[in-house]
Structure formats: C-alpha cells, structure tokens
Design an enzyme around this catalytic site. Sequence first.
Site, mmCIF file in Angstrom:
data_model
loop_
_atom_site.group_PDB
_atom_site.id
_atom_site.type_symbol
_atom_site.label_atom_id
_atom_site.label_comp_id
_atom_site.label_asym_id
_atom_site.label_seq_id
_atom_site.Cartn_x
_atom_site.Cartn_y
_atom_site.Cartn_z
ATOM 1 N N GLU A 1 41.894 -19.731 91.705
ATOM 2 C CA GLU A 1 42.144 -21.329 91.999
ATOM 3 C C GLU A 1 40.900 -22.246 92.225
ATOM 4 O O GLU A 1 41.175 -23.445 91.945
ATOM 5 C CB GLU A 1 43.288 -21.568 93.001
ATOM 6 C CG GLU A 1 42.625 -21.449 94.416
ATOM 7 C CD GLU A 1 43.389 -22.491 95.578
ATOM 8 O OE1 GLU A 1 44.414 -23.087 94.943
ATOM 9 O OE2 GLU A 1 43.107 -22.541 96.634
ATOM 10 N N ASN A 2 40.014 -21.486 92.684
ATOM 11 C CA ASN A 2 38.798 -22.507 92.982
ATOM 12 C C ASN A 2 37.551 -22.034 92.047
ATOM 13 O O ASN A 2 36.566 -22.330 92.517
ATOM 14 C CB ASN A 2 38.276 -22.315 94.458
ATOM 15 C CG ASN A 2 39.426 -22.726 95.289
ATOM 16 O OD1 ASN A 2 39.905 -21.802 95.899
ATOM 17 N ND2 ASN A 2 39.836 -23.846 95.328
ATOM 18 N N HIS A 7 49.891 -18.071 98.886
ATOM 19 C CA HIS A 7 49.121 -18.861 99.245
ATOM 20 C C HIS A 7 49.528 -20.030 100.347
ATOM 21 O O HIS A 7 50.320 -21.087 99.961
ATOM 22 C CB HIS A 7 48.764 -19.415 97.744
ATOM 23 C CG HIS A 7 47.689 -20.216 97.755
ATOM 24 N ND1 HIS A 7 46.395 -19.744 97.631
ATOM 25 C CD2 HIS A 7 47.272 -21.663 97.921
ATOM 26 C CE1 HIS A 7 45.392 -20.509 97.441
ATOM 27 N NE2 HIS A 7 45.809 -21.535 97.480
ATOM 28 N N ASP A 56 40.466 -15.847 96.881
ATOM 29 C CA ASP A 56 40.076 -17.049 96.070
ATOM 30 C C ASP A 56 38.595 -17.174 95.578
ATOM 31 O O ASP A 56 37.710 -17.137 96.526
ATOM 32 C CB ASP A 56 40.217 -18.515 96.980
ATOM 33 C CG ASP A 56 41.712 -18.583 97.439
ATOM 34 O OD1 ASP A 56 42.206 -17.316 98.093
ATOM 35 O OD2 ASP A 56 42.332 -19.551 97.824
ATOM 36 N N ASN A 72 47.231 -24.160 95.486
ATOM 37 C CA ASN A 72 47.484 -25.420 95.318
ATOM 38 C C ASN A 72 46.534 -26.038 94.248
ATOM 39 O O ASN A 72 46.761 -27.396 93.856
ATOM 40 C CB ASN A 72 47.329 -26.143 96.571
ATOM 41 C CG ASN A 72 46.054 -25.673 97.402
ATOM 42 O OD1 ASN A 72 45.730 -24.539 97.540
ATOM 43 N ND2 ASN A 72 45.385 -26.672 97.944
ATOM 44 N N HIS A 73 45.367 -25.676 93.989
ATOM 45 C CA HIS A 73 44.367 -26.246 93.104
ATOM 46 C C HIS A 73 44.566 -25.637 91.574
ATOM 47 O O HIS A 73 43.744 -26.134 90.785
ATOM 48 C CB HIS A 73 42.887 -25.597 93.468
ATOM 49 C CG HIS A 73 42.266 -26.581 94.866
ATOM 50 N ND1 HIS A 73 41.968 -27.705 94.714
ATOM 51 C CD2 HIS A 73 42.367 -25.877 95.927
ATOM 52 C CE1 HIS A 73 41.624 -27.882 96.042
ATOM 53 N NE2 HIS A 73 41.778 -26.764 96.749
ATOM 54 N N HIS A 76 40.381 -19.103 102.784
ATOM 55 C CA HIS A 76 38.790 -18.664 102.631
ATOM 56 C C HIS A 76 38.178 -17.923 103.419
ATOM 57 O O HIS A 76 37.136 -17.965 103.538
ATOM 58 C CB HIS A 76 38.301 -20.080 101.830
ATOM 59 C CG HIS A 76 38.682 -20.615 100.514
ATOM 60 N ND1 HIS A 76 38.062 -21.523 100.071
ATOM 61 C CD2 HIS A 76 39.785 -20.406 100.081
ATOM 62 C CE1 HIS A 76 38.658 -21.885 98.875
ATOM 63 N NE2 HIS A 76 39.979 -21.371 98.853
#
Lengths: 280, 280, 280, 280
Positions: C39-40, C153, C8, C67-68, C180
């Site tokens: 995603e981040n 994920h 990520d 999820n993001h 993370h």
Amino acid sequence: MRLVYLGDIVGRAGRDAVVERAGEIRRRLDADLLIVNGENAAGGFGITQKICEDLYAAGVDVISTGNHVWDQRELLDYIDSDPRLIRPINFPAGTPGRGATMVESARGHQVLVINAMGRIFMDPLDDPFAGVEEQLALCRLRESVDAIVVDIHAEASSEKMAMGHFCDGRASFVVGSHSHVPTADAQILPGGTAYQTDAGMCGDYDSVIGMEKTEPLNRFTRKIAQGRFAPAMGEATVCGVAVETDPATGLAVRVAPIRLGGRLAETFPDWAAQGRAAAE
Amino acid sequence: MRLVYLGDIVGRAGRDAVVERAGEIRRRLDADLLIVNGENAAGGFGITQKICEDLYAAGVDVISTGNHVWDQRELLDYIDSDPRLIRPINFPAGTPGRGATMVESARGHQVLVINAMGRIFMDPLDDPFAGVEEQLALCRLRESVDAIVVDIHAEASSEKMAMGHFCDGRASFVVGSHSHVPTADAQILPGGTAYQTDAGMCGDYDSVIGMEKTEPLNRFTRKIAQGRFAPAMGEATVCGVAVETDPATGLAVRVAPIRLGGRLAETFPDWAAQGRAAAE
Amino acid sequence: MRLVYLGDIVGRAGRDAVVERAGEIRRRLDADLLIVNGENAAGGFGITQKICEDLYAAGVDVISTGNHVWDQRELLDYIDSDPRLIRPINFPAGTPGRGATMVESARGHQVLVINAMGRIFMDPLDDPFAGVEEQLALCRLRESVDAIVVDIHAEASSEKMAMGHFCDGRASFVVGSHSHVPTADAQILPGGTAYQTDAGMCGDYDSVIGMEKTEPLNRFTRKIAQGRFAPAMGEATVCGVAVETDPATGLAVRVAPIRLGGRLAETFPDWAAQGRAAAE
Amino acid sequence: MRLVYLGDIVGRAGRDAVVERAGEIRRRLDADLLIVNGENAAGGFGITQKICEDLYAAGVDVISTGNHVWDQRELLDYIDSDPRLIRPINFPAGTPGRGATMVESARGHQVLVINAMGRIFMDPLDDPFAGVEEQLALCRLRESVDAIVVDIHAEASSEKMAMGHFCDGRASFVVGSHSHVPTADAQILPGGTAYQTDAGMCGDYDSVIGMEKTEPLNRFTRKIAQGRFAPAMGEATVCGVAVETDPATGLAVRVAPIRLGGRLAETFPDWAAQGRAAAE
Ligand SMILES: [Fe+2]
Ligand SMILES: [Fe+2]
Ligand SMILES: [Fe+2]
Ligand SMILES: [Fe+2]
Ligand SMILES: [Fe+2]
Ligand SMILES: [Fe+2]
Ligand SMILES: [Fe+2]
Ligand SMILES: [Fe+2]
C-alpha cells in the site's frame, strides 16, 4: 401531515418538560405524529421501559435513540417487545431491537421512522447510508408510505448534511440529533425533504450538553475525573422541529423549529394555528 | 457597546455576501466592532492577504481563523504583519501570528479578541482553556479593556459550552465556530457572558458544510475520492451573532443571531433599531 | 505448506529491497507462497500497475493493501484486471477490486488470502469481522482450501489481536499491517492459527514510519506543514513473517519473524533449512 | 551503565511475573536500574500504593504510567509522596505527582526518567515534545546526569518514532509503551540514543492486549458490552528492553529486547553475561 420531532431528552429535567409539553405541542400544531429521541432520558444515560411508557402516555408515538441506547442494560431485554422504540439501524446484524419502524398515525397514515448513527468521530458501526438506502429502496413515498422520517444521530455536521442530501426527495424529513444543541438551519432541501442539522436536546441549557457543568469543566481543564456526570436540573428547554408534508407527494411544505421553556429564546411554528397548506 | 461576529466565510459565495452585507449590518446595529472568521475564505481552504484586505475594506475589524489557517502558505509570511488577523492561541510557542489582539473601536473602546481551538476530535494542540485563562488573567473587563470576545473554534459542542462557562463573567462574549451550522442557543450565561455554540458559516447552505455536495456525498458512500472539494456557489447566508454589552461591566445585556440571505430563515436582532440598553 | 508475508513496502527503498530479497527468501524457506503488502510502495502513497508487475516478476504471488490503496488513482482502472491484487474487503459493496483472492501455489495448493481493515482510529468502513466471517463461512480449511491467510490492516493492537482470536482455528495465519513496525509476538494461538500483531514495514527504519524524518518531526512539534512527506532512502529492512502449516489440518505448526538488512537486528526462521514438520 | 525497562504490567498475571523475575533480570544483566510501566497493574486499570511497594520490594527502581494512571483514585492522594512513581509530564500544570524523576543507582549514578504521553488517537494533553524538551534543556547527559530514559506512552507508532528522533543524541534511551505488544525494532539511532517503539506488556499474551479475550471479541463484533474487562490470568510474558550506555557519553552502546515466560519466543540480551563494552 404534521410531524414533530423532539431531540435528545436529557435526564429528569428533560423528561418532565417533554411529558408536560407533549400534549400542548400536539394540540397547537394539530400534529399527526410525535417522535422523541430518548437516548439520554435515564439520568443522562440510556432509557428504561418505565420511561418509554411515561413518554407514550404523554403522547409520544415513536422513541428513537443513539450511541447511549444500551446504557441501561434492561433495555436489551425490553427493546424487542416494543415496536415503537428504535435504535440505530446500522448496528451489526443480530442486534436486539429494530432500526426502523412503521407506525400508523391517528388519522390512519403510515409513517416510516428510521434511526441511523453517524460514524465520523463515533464508534465504528455499519454504513448508515447503506442502512438508510435499504429502507428507502423498500419503502417509497406515496407508494407504500405517507411519510418517512430519518433521525441521523451523528457528531459531524458534514455527515448529517450529507444524509440530508442523500435522502432528499425520498424522505419527508431528515433531522439530526446527538450534539444536544439546536441548529438554526431548518430548510426544505431542493428535492423537497425537510432538514435540520440538529434538533437540540430537551434539557437544561445552563450546562455542558445537559450535564451539570462542574464536572465537565473539571475534566476539560484538569484531565482527571473528580466525580460522575449528572444531568443538570434547571428548567429544561424542549427543542425540536415541526414539519408539514404535502399529502400528494409526502414531501415537505413547511419546516420550523420549536423551542419552549428554559433559557433559550422561545419559538414555535408561526403556521401552527393556520390551516394546512394542502388539503389531505 | 455592540459587537458583531460572523462565522466561517466559505469560498467566494461567502466572501461576496460578507463584503456586500458588512456595511448594512454595521449600520443597522450601529455596531462598534465587526469580527469575522475567515479560515475558509480562500476556496474553502485558508485565507490570503488580498482577502483580508477586501474584508477590512468592507468594514471588518478583526479576522479570526481555525484549523484551516495555514492552508494558504502565503499566510505564514503575511500574518505577523497584520495585527488584526488572529490564529488559534494554542498553537505551540513560536508559531507565526498572534492568538489574541487588542483593537480600538471607532468610539475609542478597547476590545480584546481571542481565538482558541478545541481539541476534541481535532488535531492536538496546547490547552485552549489554559491559553484563554492566560489572557483573561492579564486583561480584566472594566480594568484594562472594555470588552472581551472569545472565538472557540471546535468540533464538539461540549467543549464549546465548557469554554462558555469557563469564561462566564470574565468575557463579554464567547462564540463557537467550525461546525459551519448556526446554532439556536444564543443566551446570556448566568455570569453575564453572551454565548452561542456556533455562529454558523457565511456560505451556501445547499451544500455539505459549504462545499459543493456531490464529492462529499461520494466520499461518505463510496469511500474513494472522485474529485476535489470545491465551495458551493449558490447564494450564501451570512450567519453571525450580535451582542450588546453594558459599558459599566463589559458584560452582555443582549444577544441575538443574525441570518441574512440564502436558504435559511432570516433573522436580525429585534433590538437593532432601538437605543442601547444602557447609556455609554 | 510454507507461507511468507512481508509487511508494508514503503517507497523505493522498500521496493528495491523486496525485489532483491524475494527470491532468496523463497529459496531459503522453500516457500509455497509469498504475499506482500504494497500500500505504500509508490513513493509512500499507494501502488501502481508497474510496481505490481515488478513485484510479481520478483516472485511475489499476492499483493495486499490498506488505507492507502487508492492513493494512486490509476489503480481504480487497473485493480479489477489483477486477480492477485487485493484491497480491504470491508469497503462498501461496489468498490473496484476484490477483498479476497484464491490462488494456487506452485505445488498446486489452494490458498485463500483475505485483506481486511480495522476501524479503530481509522476511516469508517464496513465491519471487518463480518467481512472475514463471510469468507471463512464459505471456505473451510481442508474442505475447500489448503490454507487461509488474513491481513488485518489496522491501527489498534487490540483490534488486530481480536481478529487473531476471531479466526483462531479457522485460518492458517492472521497477520497485522499498517503500524510499519514489526512486533515480536509471533505465536500459534490456542486453536492453531499463526499470529503476529504487525509484520512491520519493508522500508528504512531511520525514519518516521518509513518517511524521511524531518517533516514528520516538524509537524509534531510545530503543527504547520513545511513540506511534503517523502520516503526515507536509507537501506531498507525487509520485515515479515513465515508460517508452516500442517497439510492435514491447514493450521500452523511453525511461525517465525523475518528481518533482513538495514538497521534492525536480522532474524530468519531457524527451521528454514530443516525439512517440513509434517510430510505433505 | 545498564538500564532495564519493562512494559505495561497487566493485572495479577503481569505483577506476579515481574515480582518473580525482577531479581533474576537484574542479576543476569548486572543492571543498574530497573524501570517498569505500572499503569495497568491493578486489575488492568491503574496502580495502588500497595502494588508500588511490592514492585519496589522486588527490585524495581522507578514506576512510570500512562493514560490509566488515575484509574485507582487512591493514587491521587499517594502519588505526591512517592518520588519514584511518575505520571506523564504533559498533564496540565497543577496535576498531582511528577512527570520526571531523578534517581540514584546503586553505584551512585544519576538517572533522569521522563514519562510523556502521546496525543495522536489519545486524550488531549499538553505537547509531549515541549514537555520532554524542557527536561532535556535543563538536564544534559554527562553534565548533570549519567543517563536519561524517556517512556513515551503513545498509540501511534509515528509519534513514538518521532520522539525517538527528537531525543536522539540527548537521551540514553527512548522506549514506547501502551500498545501492549513488544516491537522488534530495537536499534541505536544515528545520534546514539537506544530506541524501541514499544516494550510490550508484562501480561498474558493469550488475550486482547492483556485482557481476557471473550469480552473484547464480543464488543468488536456485537458493539454491545456484555460484561467487564478483566485481565487474562494465563502465564505472563515479561517484556522489556535492556540498554547499556557508554559512561563517557551517556549514550547507548547496546540495546536488546527481553521476553521471558509465557507464550512468546524467549529472548535475553546475548551480551548480558559479558563484561561491559566500556569501563565505568
Ligand atoms: Fe444524546
Ligand atoms: Fe448521542
Ligand atoms: Fe471552518
Ligand atoms: Fe474549522
Ligand atoms: Fe502502510
Ligand atoms: Fe496503512
Ligand atoms: Fe497500558
Ligand atoms: Fe496506556
């Protein structure tokens, strides 16, 4: 058509009360179909073939379940042989049993009963909305079936309400289970579907969700188990919901809660003794 | 003594209904104290000083809250100045505001109102049982106070029931909030405490827990937000619970739900117009 | 074949580090394919078309998410047009974008990259095991594809490990994301699939999962938000995993972590400069 | 001072490996103190007096635990008698055992070891930050104690990182447990505290978090239990972290992971055989 649903039967107190009252409830309402949720009937955890048979003998037509469905392992061998016993439809493909069943009432009406499980604050399963959608797409009110009942077994009130609106106009009746507390929000939604967030349990309400209260209280306060959970054995309240549908549409014209016996204020549909709203 | 509690006020529909009905409810019941849960009063998210003032002006005595208490950030500056506005007691030490408040009724009785938040399926906080215990240990019915009310703001019905039994015989009334659906299990527990698992919301019941239903339905089925949540604006049902205590013990002698307006079946305590069960 | 996956990307620090290092990583490993989880990448929340383009320009072949994925709403309009950007496969049917993509490496090999999301302690989605199964059933190593990579994920280490074993012998490489934090458990599972529970983030490790640490610490201790979450801006560590497959089987022969820059101990596959284990 | 922490011992494979390796680890590092997390030592579930004694005999100084601490009920009777066995500090007041312990190393140094449990995605407990704060306020590095070690047993990487920063400069070493996977993020935080998000388990890594993989895989895919969870019995990897502190400050000067045996890549502090960074 008159449909009755009774919520989660908890332990012997709940079983005895349902067996004792089922005939009376059917008779007073002139009910066409009686559905009960039996997921906690066996000592609070699951259900057995013997209990199913006792419930059918007492006048139950369909038994739905929920997250406790597999607590009694014998059910895995039994469930496929019983067309009137359903488990949540959104278990993975290949799961024993069925998530929906078509039953014929005494008067010859076809009723589809669907059991689905919510996912908010619960174990991950497949999408309950997609599972119910698939059934509703296959089976339309008035076309292939006279009534459709959905038992949404879920923790979050939001997910149950969302299921109500999701089915509104397409099912006769959406009722929640699992919280073990009856809600007081029976209504007919704008599209004609009868709805109540939770039917409540058939069990002893001097308890913590039907279980003898000492151990739950111990665990909440001390965070260490002292013993096992066991169903409370005081007099049960039979909790449920009655719905009357319009035969012309399959949608609801009346909905009212049922609470009989035990500690809660009793209630029974005041239209029970009246004639049906519409001729069948 | 007669105590009334109204559940989570959701948005303008809920606020307007409570403001409109508060006086009527007090009068019909000859109520001594009116408590409301205001955590969703401001557009569904939190509460403001202005809303508190409007509620007090309408006859509300105490405002409790829950997980949405800090949604409107102005409250952090305001809450310490308002002795009648409480937030869950089990926030960490040093949190602005108070978790319990002692208020005097019009007739001069002292009432302790405690707000606690459950932890099952909710954000981690300190132990609500320990937080309530501390208050109950300091403040005993008949000794230092005439009545004690506990608002247990919680998701799980089990945690609310456990709090009821935990306080049984030591509080006058334990009532749940947060599910936004009234439960139909009002009872006086064996030790004399009035209990209802959830008071229900004051809001529009053609909704998903008080919010306009389109976006919640979208999120449940598509898992992608399309817009914001906004309170439903149809006519609200005012939902709550009324309790009468015995002045000799501070414990409950009567408990009954209140539902006025909107889509749900109306109910009001049938003892409202009667004299009190015991002389004060 | 040599495949590299970087975890990520969190905010600008992570983006800058990946853009700066991507070429070096490819070159040192003579890598055939570079996958990153983005995603981040956009301020900690989601990813944009512009960021995707910058990553592709820097040498990235495929971008996976989690999820993001929808945090930047522009992605909903963009994602269908970008065959190299994937989102978790177990979103509901009809979700924009794709959950798996077939890409051709510079040397002309076909690689299937699958993105799936766990459900334990996460938002409810469809079954990630069933979603991956469907892809693996369609697309077999050596038959229709040269390598298969699965980005799982997920929050729970158990669910990631289970996915590793589920794919063992059928995928070249299963790698986790979302925590993370890089794990130190790189291994080749008994059936030949390379596995690491989490690749770790590409971000600043003087932080709380990549975010500036003051606000997370405030929320953990005070339970009231003081401000927004913002990515930490210190030097990022680029974290990932490198895998070498046997062209004869598509299964893994080597796996090793990558950590470059920032606060963590650096590591790079000691076989990077060596010839491949098996001729292609 | 040299401190070693080994993560969650899972079952017999993990126990045997720790007993066999403990002496070697101490000797190679010239360690002053050896702490192990024993919460899964007894067949994966809890720990017994006998296992504690075996671990002490093998050279372990302190045993910490976590959410599985009470799985073996005999521990409730034993724990108060064992000053070297700790359970999470944030259990309710009155819980058997202690959440922190002061021990003297062979060279006569005083070390405070604290065990705390996270709350994100875990059972509700008291605030772990407040629990640790209370200890740190009582007991300051260099003043009353030579070193402080915190075992934060938690699911979410964010909560563990936050605890690291919360203690930074006040504890010698903060290490996570519970995920059963070692992380590769060992670092000395800006204030001087050694930190690793998770030490990893001492167990068989051909498994699902140490348990034989068949049943976990079954449950993830079929959602129905087929059997019990049992620890995997392949060769264990002993996973942990070594820290060297500066005697002048009690803060860390070196930190490095340990992985010995089994399936994971072996590593041992390269400074193990060197002299200490600072004279004691
Ligand atoms: Fe149930
Ligand atoms: Fe249930
Ligand atoms: Fe609310
Ligand atoms: Fe709430
Ligand atoms: Fe992420
Ligand atoms: Fe994520
Ligand atoms: Fe563990
Ligand atoms: Fe654990």
